[in-house]
Design a protein around this motif. Structure first.
Motif, PDB file in Angstrom:
ATOM      1  N   VAL A 151     -16.040 -78.133 130.686  1.00 40.04           N
ATOM      2  CA  VAL A 151     -14.876 -78.694 130.011  1.00 40.04           C
ATOM      3  C   VAL A 151     -13.859 -79.014 131.096  1.00 40.04           C
ATOM      4  CG1 VAL A 151     -13.025 -78.264 128.354  1.00 40.04           C
ATOM      5  CG2 VAL A 151     -15.322 -77.350 127.919  1.00 40.04           C
ATOM      6  N   LEU A 152     -13.704 -80.309 131.379  1.00 34.87           N
ATOM      7  CA  LEU A 152     -12.794 -80.747 132.432  1.00 34.87           C
ATOM      8  C   LEU A 152     -11.389 -80.903 131.864  1.00 34.87           C
ATOM      9  CD1 LEU A 152     -12.349 -81.802 135.345  1.00 34.87           C
ATOM     10  CD2 LEU A 152     -12.888 -84.088 134.454  1.00 34.87           C
ATOM     11  N   LEU A 153     -10.430 -80.243 132.498  1.00 27.92           N
ATOM     12  CA  LEU A 153      -9.023 -80.423 132.148  1.00 27.92           C
ATOM     13  C   LEU A 153      -8.499 -81.535 133.032  1.00 27.92           C
ATOM     14  CD1 LEU A 153      -7.522 -78.559 130.019  1.00 27.92           C
ATOM     15  CD2 LEU A 153      -9.649 -77.636 130.878  1.00 27.92           C
ATOM     16  N   THR A 154      -8.033 -82.616 132.413  1.00 25.82           N
ATOM     17  CA  THR A 154      -7.628 -83.802 133.147  1.00 25.82           C
ATOM     18  C   THR A 154      -6.531 -84.539 132.398  1.00 25.82           C
ATOM     19  OG1 THR A 154      -8.383 -85.961 133.955  1.00 25.82           O
ATOM     20  CG2 THR A 154      -9.605 -85.027 132.103  1.00 25.82           C
ATOM     21  N   THR A 155      -5.639 -85.165 133.145  1.00 20.42           N
ATOM     22  CA  THR A 155      -4.552 -85.927 132.508  1.00 20.42           C
ATOM     23  C   THR A 155      -5.094 -87.124 131.739  1.00 20.42           C
ATOM     24  OG1 THR A 155      -4.203 -87.206 134.539  1.00 20.42           O
ATOM     25  CG2 THR A 155      -2.825 -85.243 134.218  1.00 20.42           C
ATOM     26  N   SER A 156      -6.333 -87.542 132.024  1.00 23.31           N
ATOM     27  CA  SER A 156      -6.918 -88.684 131.314  1.00 23.31           C
ATOM     28  C   SER A 156      -7.877 -88.251 130.208  1.00 23.31           C
ATOM     29  CB  SER A 156      -7.645 -89.602 132.306  1.00 23.31           C
ATOM     30  OG  SER A 156      -8.714 -88.905 132.926  1.00 23.31           O
ATOM     31  N   GLY A 157      -7.848 -86.978 129.839  1.00 27.80           N
ATOM     32  CA  GLY A 157      -8.754 -86.477 128.815  1.00 27.80           C
ATOM     33  C   GLY A 157      -8.563 -87.149 127.467  1.00 27.80           C
ATOM     34  N   ASP A 158      -9.657 -87.318 126.746  1.00 30.85           N
ATOM     35  CA  ASP A 158      -9.589 -87.958 125.433  1.00 30.85           C
ATOM     36  C   ASP A 158      -9.425 -86.955 124.292  1.00 30.85           C
ATOM     37  OD1 ASP A 158     -12.140 -86.936 125.820  1.00 30.85           O
ATOM     38  OD2 ASP A 158     -13.160 -88.597 124.822  1.00 30.85           O
ATOM     39  N   ILE A 159      -9.482 -85.663 124.606  1.00 32.88           N
ATOM     40  CA  ILE A 159      -9.292 -84.621 123.597  1.00 32.88           C
ATOM     41  C   ILE A 159      -8.033 -83.836 123.954  1.00 32.88           C
ATOM     42  CG2 ILE A 159     -10.271 -82.578 122.485  1.00 32.88           C
ATOM     43  CD1 ILE A 159     -13.049 -83.597 123.457  1.00 32.88           C
ATOM     44  N   SER A 160      -7.136 -83.705 123.013  1.00 31.89           N
ATOM     45  CA  SER A 160      -5.928 -82.908 123.216  1.00 31.89           C
ATOM     46  C   SER A 160      -6.302 -81.423 123.135  1.00 31.89           C
ATOM     47  CB  SER A 160      -4.901 -83.263 122.139  1.00 31.89           C
ATOM     48  OG  SER A 160      -3.749 -82.479 122.279  1.00 31.89           O
ATOM     49  N   LEU A 161      -5.717 -80.597 123.982  1.00 31.02           N
ATOM     50  CA  LEU A 161      -6.042 -79.173 124.036  1.00 31.02           C
ATOM     51  C   LEU A 161      -6.055 -78.510 122.657  1.00 31.02           C
ATOM     52  CD1 LEU A 161      -6.690 -76.674 125.827  1.00 31.02           C
ATOM     53  CD2 LEU A 161      -4.218 -76.305 125.951  1.00 31.02           C
ATOM     54  N   PRO A 162      -5.051 -78.730 121.789  1.00 29.74           N
ATOM     55  CA  PRO A 162      -5.093 -78.068 120.482  1.00 29.74           C
ATOM     56  C   PRO A 162      -6.254 -78.533 119.585  1.00 29.74           C
ATOM     57  CG  PRO A 162      -2.883 -78.853 120.968  1.00 29.74           C
ATOM     58  CD  PRO A 162      -3.796 -79.430 122.013  1.00 29.74           C
ATOM     59  N   GLU A 163      -6.831 -79.698 119.889  1.00 24.24           N
ATOM     60  CA  GLU A 163      -7.937 -80.234 119.086  1.00 24.24           C
ATOM     61  C   GLU A 163      -9.311 -79.848 119.642  1.00 24.24           C
ATOM     62  OE1 GLU A 163      -7.073 -84.391 119.212  1.00 24.24           O
ATOM     63  OE2 GLU A 163      -5.299 -84.171 117.951  1.00 24.24           O
ATOM     64  N   MET A 164      -9.346 -79.254 120.815  1.00 23.34           N
ATOM     65  CA  MET A 164     -10.603 -78.890 121.450  1.00 23.34           C
ATOM     66  C   MET A 164     -11.206 -77.672 120.765  1.00 23.34           C
ATOM     67  SD  MET A 164     -12.878 -79.317 123.708  1.00 23.34           S
ATOM     68  CE  MET A 164     -14.182 -78.314 124.389  1.00 23.34           C
ATOM     69  N   ASP A 165     -12.503 -77.701 120.564  1.00 25.46           N
ATOM     70  CA  ASP A 165     -13.242 -76.586 119.983  1.00 25.46           C
ATOM     71  C   ASP A 165     -14.006 -75.879 121.101  1.00 25.46           C
ATOM     72  OD1 ASP A 165     -14.411 -74.850 118.171  1.00 25.46           O
ATOM     73  OD2 ASP A 165     -15.995 -76.258 117.627  1.00 25.46           O
ATOM     74  N   PHE A 166     -13.420 -74.816 121.629  1.00 27.07           N
ATOM     75  CA  PHE A 166     -14.016 -74.100 122.753  1.00 27.07           C
ATOM     76  C   PHE A 166     -15.155 -73.198 122.304  1.00 27.07           C
ATOM     77  CE2 PHE A 166      -9.838 -75.174 124.454  1.00 27.07           C
ATOM     78  CZ  PHE A 166     -10.170 -75.618 125.723  1.00 27.07           C
ATOM     79  N   GLN A 167     -16.083 -72.958 123.233  1.00 28.09           N
ATOM     80  CA  GLN A 167     -17.191 -72.033 123.032  1.00 28.09           C
ATOM     81  C   GLN A 167     -17.071 -70.913 124.061  1.00 28.09           C
ATOM     82  OE1 GLN A 167     -20.739 -74.419 123.366  1.00 28.09           O
ATOM     83  NE2 GLN A 167     -20.124 -75.762 121.695  1.00 28.09           N
ATOM     84  N   LYS A 168     -17.588 -69.742 123.738  1.00 29.71           N
ATOM     85  CA  LYS A 168     -17.437 -68.571 124.609  1.00 29.71           C
ATOM     86  C   LYS A 168     -17.982 -68.771 126.019  1.00 29.71           C
ATOM     87  CE  LYS A 168     -17.144 -65.031 121.123  1.00 29.71           C
ATOM     88  NZ  LYS A 168     -17.555 -63.716 120.683  1.00 29.71           N
TER      89      LYS A 168
END
Length: 152
Positions: free
Chosen positions: A74-91
């Motif tokens: 999961v790349l954290l990037t200023t050009s990301g297409d998914i907003s952090l609150p909308e991301m569904d993280f896995q363990k």
């Protein structure tokens, strides 16, 4: 959950991330080369003695990292297409961050399963990488109920 840093430039930021990871029982991968000597005093000062409790795993390059880690990137990037609150993280996710000066190159973007951005006010470009890592890690751990485990 792990944090991976792609060719980090600033020792103090890496030290701060190591300290944060140690406090939350999260492993850290460092993808070399770094823009500083790994014995740098700033790294030790920022990490304090916490970093010794969760030493990072260092990889010679991007290919060595990919061979060692098979989890979802999961790349954290200023050009990301998914907003952090909308991301569904896995363990088992690896939160990946590019270098402070250049970000992540295209091939790193392409290897990431998800590209996530931390939403900011429009007049701001980005956050400090250590702050971003803390914000993203807290959200990922909250979602996965991952607080606090032994460092792997």
């Amino acid at each position: 959950m792990r944090i991976a840093l792609y060719q980090p430039d600033i020792a103090g930021n890496v030290g701060t991330i190591l300290r944060t990871a140690a406090c939350f029982g999260v492993g850290v991968d460092i993808i070399e080369p770094c823009g500083f000597a790994f014995s740098d005093r700033a790294l030790k000062r920022a990490g304090m003695d916490y970093a010794q409790m969760a030493p990072p795993i260092r990889h010679d390059d991007w290919h060595a990292f990919l061979q060692a880690r098979q989890e979802r990137l999961v790349l954290l990037t200023t050009s990301g297409d998914i907003s952090l609150p909308e991301m569904d993280f896995q363990k088992e996710d690896i939160l990946l961050f590019g270098s402070e000066s250049a970000g992540a190159p295209d091939f790193v973007h392409q290897a990431a399963a998800r590209q996530v951005r931390i939403p900011l006010l429009s007049q701001f470009r980005s956050l400090n990488i250590a702050v971003s890592a803390g914000i993203a890690l807290a959200e990922a751990l909250r979602q996965t109920k991952g607080f606090v485990h032994e460092v792997r």
